[in-house]
Design a protein around this motif. Sequence first.
Motif, PDB file in Angstrom:
ATOM      1  N   LEU A  48       0.837  -1.188   0.000  1.00  0.00           N
ATOM      2  CA  LEU A  48       0.000   0.000   0.000  1.00  0.00           C
ATOM      3  C   LEU A  48       0.879   1.247   0.000  1.00  0.00           C
ATOM      4  N   PRO A  49       0.356   2.384  -0.448  1.00  0.00           N
ATOM      5  CA  PRO A  49       1.172   3.604  -0.483  1.00  0.00           C
ATOM      6  C   PRO A  49       1.579   4.102   0.898  1.00  0.00           C
ATOM      7  N   ARG A  50       0.870   3.705   1.938  1.00  0.00           N
ATOM      8  CA  ARG A  50       1.219   3.994   3.340  1.00  0.00           C
ATOM      9  C   ARG A  50       0.497   2.964   4.197  1.00  0.00           C
ATOM     10  N   GLU A  51       0.668   3.044   5.501  1.00  0.00           N
ATOM     11  CA  GLU A  51      -0.008   2.079   6.372  1.00  0.00           C
ATOM     12  C   GLU A  51      -1.499   2.044   6.048  1.00  0.00           C
ATOM     13  N   GLY A  52      -2.039   0.842   5.996  1.00  0.00           N
ATOM     14  CA  GLY A  52      -3.442   0.666   5.646  1.00  0.00           C
ATOM     15  C   GLY A  52      -4.401   1.416   6.546  1.00  0.00           C
TER      16      GLY A  52
END
Length: 176
Positions: A48-52
Motif C-alpha cells: 500500500l502507499p502507506r499504512e493501511g
Amino acid sequence: FGTPLFKYRLSSSVGRQESAYIFILSPPFSGSSVLEDVIGSSPNVSQLPREGQFIGEARTVMRGRHWDSDYEVPWSMVKEEWEDKWNLDRPLLLEKSPPNVLRAPAIERHFDPAYFIAMIGDPYAFCEGCQRRNNEYDLRGSARLWLKCAYHQRRNVQDLDNIIWFTYEDFTEQTD
C-alpha cells in the motif's frame, strides 16, 4: 526465508494465481517500516502507499480506537478499500499497520489466505523510541503500550495458523 513460506492457490474463475495477503505485525516504532521496505522491494509484492490504517475510508474506522482491543473493525469495507490500492496482479499483497497486532485473529478470518510476519523488540528500546518522537506517550504510556502489544503478539504466535516471528534484534543482527 529458506523453504517456501507462502503458497498460492489457483483461481478457477480467473485462471491465474490468487494473491496471498501478508501482514506485518509489529508495535509502532519497532522496525516494521524497514521490514516492509525490504519485503516490498520484491517485484512479486504489492504494498500500500502507506499504512493501511491511514488509507481513505479505512482511516475513519481504523483510527481513534486503534489501540482498543475490543473494537471490531469492519474488515469487509477495509479489505475493499485496500484492494483498490494494491496491484492485484501481484501474488503477494503486503500490509503493515501497528494496531493490527491486536486484530490479527480477525484479520485471519477475513483475508484468505492470510500470512503473518510478527516482530517485537526490546521494551527499553521501544520506550526510548516513543520518547524521541512527538506523540502522546509518556514513559508509562509507552511501557503500557509495549506490554499490550507483547501480550497480543504472544497470542498471535501461539494461535495464528500461518505465522513466522522474530525479534527486531534478530532482524538487524542476523541479516542472513
